[in-house]
Design a protein around this motif. Sequence first.
Motif, PDB file in Angstrom:
ATOM      1  N   ALA A 136      36.790  61.340  17.576  1.00  0.00           N
ATOM      2  CA  ALA A 136      37.798  61.056  16.557  1.00  0.00           C
ATOM      3  C   ALA A 136      38.980  60.295  17.146  1.00  0.00           C
ATOM      4  O   ALA A 136      39.501  59.357  16.532  1.00  0.00           O
ATOM      5  N   LEU A 137      39.396  60.669  18.353  1.00  0.00           N
ATOM      6  CA  LEU A 137      40.507  59.967  18.998  1.00  0.00           C
ATOM      7  C   LEU A 137      40.092  58.560  19.396  1.00  0.00           C
ATOM      8  O   LEU A 137      40.844  57.601  19.205  1.00  0.00           O
ATOM      9  N   GLN A 138      38.875  58.415  19.933  1.00  0.00           N
ATOM     10  CA  GLN A 138      38.391  57.101  20.345  1.00  0.00           C
ATOM     11  C   GLN A 138      38.265  56.147  19.172  1.00  0.00           C
ATOM     12  O   GLN A 138      38.510  54.940  19.307  1.00  0.00           O
ATOM     13  N   GLN A 139      37.874  56.674  18.015  1.00  0.00           N
ATOM     14  CA  GLN A 139      37.649  55.834  16.838  1.00  0.00           C
ATOM     15  C   GLN A 139      38.877  55.732  15.940  1.00  0.00           C
ATOM     16  O   GLN A 139      38.799  55.230  14.819  1.00  0.00           O
ATOM     17  N   ARG A 163      42.693  56.616  31.011  1.00  0.00           N
ATOM     18  CA  ARG A 163      42.397  56.033  29.697  1.00  0.00           C
ATOM     19  C   ARG A 163      43.354  56.556  28.626  1.00  0.00           C
ATOM     20  O   ARG A 163      43.649  55.872  27.663  1.00  0.00           O
ATOM     21  N   CYS A 164      43.783  57.803  28.803  1.00  0.00           N
ATOM     22  CA  CYS A 164      44.632  58.445  27.803  1.00  0.00           C
ATOM     23  C   CYS A 164      45.888  58.999  28.451  1.00  0.00           C
ATOM     24  O   CYS A 164      45.883  59.368  29.628  1.00  0.00           O
ATOM     25  N   ARG A 283      46.774  61.381  23.718  1.00  0.00           N
ATOM     26  CA  ARG A 283      46.921  60.208  22.868  1.00  0.00           C
ATOM     27  C   ARG A 283      46.454  58.985  23.654  1.00  0.00           C
ATOM     28  O   ARG A 283      46.442  58.995  24.894  1.00  0.00           O
ATOM     29  N   TYR A 284      46.080  57.946  22.916  1.00  0.00           N
ATOM     30  CA  TYR A 284      45.758  56.679  23.568  1.00  0.00           C
ATOM     31  C   TYR A 284      47.038  55.856  23.689  1.00  0.00           C
ATOM     32  O   TYR A 284      47.791  55.716  22.711  1.00  0.00           O
ATOM     33  N   PRO A 285      47.309  55.279  24.876  1.00  0.00           N
ATOM     34  CA  PRO A 285      48.563  54.534  25.071  1.00  0.00           C
ATOM     35  C   PRO A 285      48.666  53.289  24.205  1.00  0.00           C
ATOM     36  O   PRO A 285      49.777  52.821  23.928  1.00  0.00           O
ATOM     37  N   ASP A 293      55.247  57.654  18.804  1.00  0.00           N
ATOM     38  CA  ASP A 293      56.122  57.512  19.972  1.00  0.00           C
ATOM     39  C   ASP A 293      57.287  58.495  19.892  1.00  0.00           C
ATOM     40  O   ASP A 293      57.698  59.087  20.897  1.00  0.00           O
ATOM     41  N   SER A 294      57.829  58.675  18.704  1.00  0.00           N
ATOM     42  CA  SER A 294      58.960  59.578  18.524  1.00  0.00           C
ATOM     43  C   SER A 294      58.562  61.021  18.851  1.00  0.00           C
ATOM     44  O   SER A 294      59.272  61.725  19.581  1.00  0.00           O
ATOM     45  N   LEU A 295      57.428  61.462  18.305  1.00  0.00           N
ATOM     46  CA  LEU A 295      56.984  62.835  18.573  1.00  0.00           C
ATOM     47  C   LEU A 295      56.642  63.014  20.050  1.00  0.00           C
ATOM     48  O   LEU A 295      56.983  64.038  20.654  1.00  0.00           O
TER      49      LEU A 295
END
Length: 302
Positions: A136-139, A163-164, A283-285, A293-295
Amino acid sequence: MDIIWLRDFEALTVHKNFSRAAEDRNVSQPAFSRRIRALEDEVGVGLIDRQTLPLSLTPAGEVFLSQARIILRTYSETLERCQTIAAAGENVIRLASPQSLFMTHYRSYIEPLADAGGLELDLNSTSWGADQFVTALQQSYCDLILTYWHPAMDFLSPLEGGRCDYLTLSRDDFIPVSRCGPDGRPLFTLDPGQKRPVPLLSYGAASALRSVLDHVLRQQIDPPGVLVVNQNALANSVKAMILEGFGLGWLPREICREELADGRLQIVGAKSHLCPLEVRIYRYPHNRKPTLDSLWSRLEAR
């Protein structure tokens, strides 16, 4: 092939009667029968044995039913994902978390920061298999995943190696616990030399904690004799079974802190049976959503 035909076919296998299945699908019986025949023509073989009462499936029909259910489930999940992505928009942070961490760390660590910053979070499934969180994160189906971490969790390896981005929110322990009897003693123990195997409430292959439990048991010089009596994907389900006295099991300490404090549960076994865990958020950069970014900055500043 029309997806409606697959739903018709599934309804027919449930009702085993054309009239009742047609009523269930809100269509006339002749039209329903034509659609089932069209499905069989498309597949090229007969799926329904019409000579039996009630109706039954042919051998090919049995195979087709199992695959049709997979197709329907995949179709529904795909629609749900597309609709979620469309509804979320660019300003909503989509978070995926297992149920146990949603009940503990989300409420304690993330929700207050989101509320303070006026951020809107969309909470994704808490019942996925472990590898589905990574996918789910990758996609980009979610922006963040909240998960336990241990070196034995191979499913997280695609996220490692730079990667993350990740933050370690807290540390926990994976502990063996048993319900206590009226005398205050645990119903089950991991004492060496027991003649009978101990009933173990374990985790299914889809659970992130299964690999950690396997690791703990492999590390024992004198491994306990255990008999797996039940497997669950969710730690809270394992906890419920332990509290009912069906066996002992391993739980993250945080989700059973209250039961340990009031004496309903007790840690059993030696120190070697305990295993440290981290609670991480990934998270993915390349995801530069401003609200994310805020959270993330607020989490880093904790």
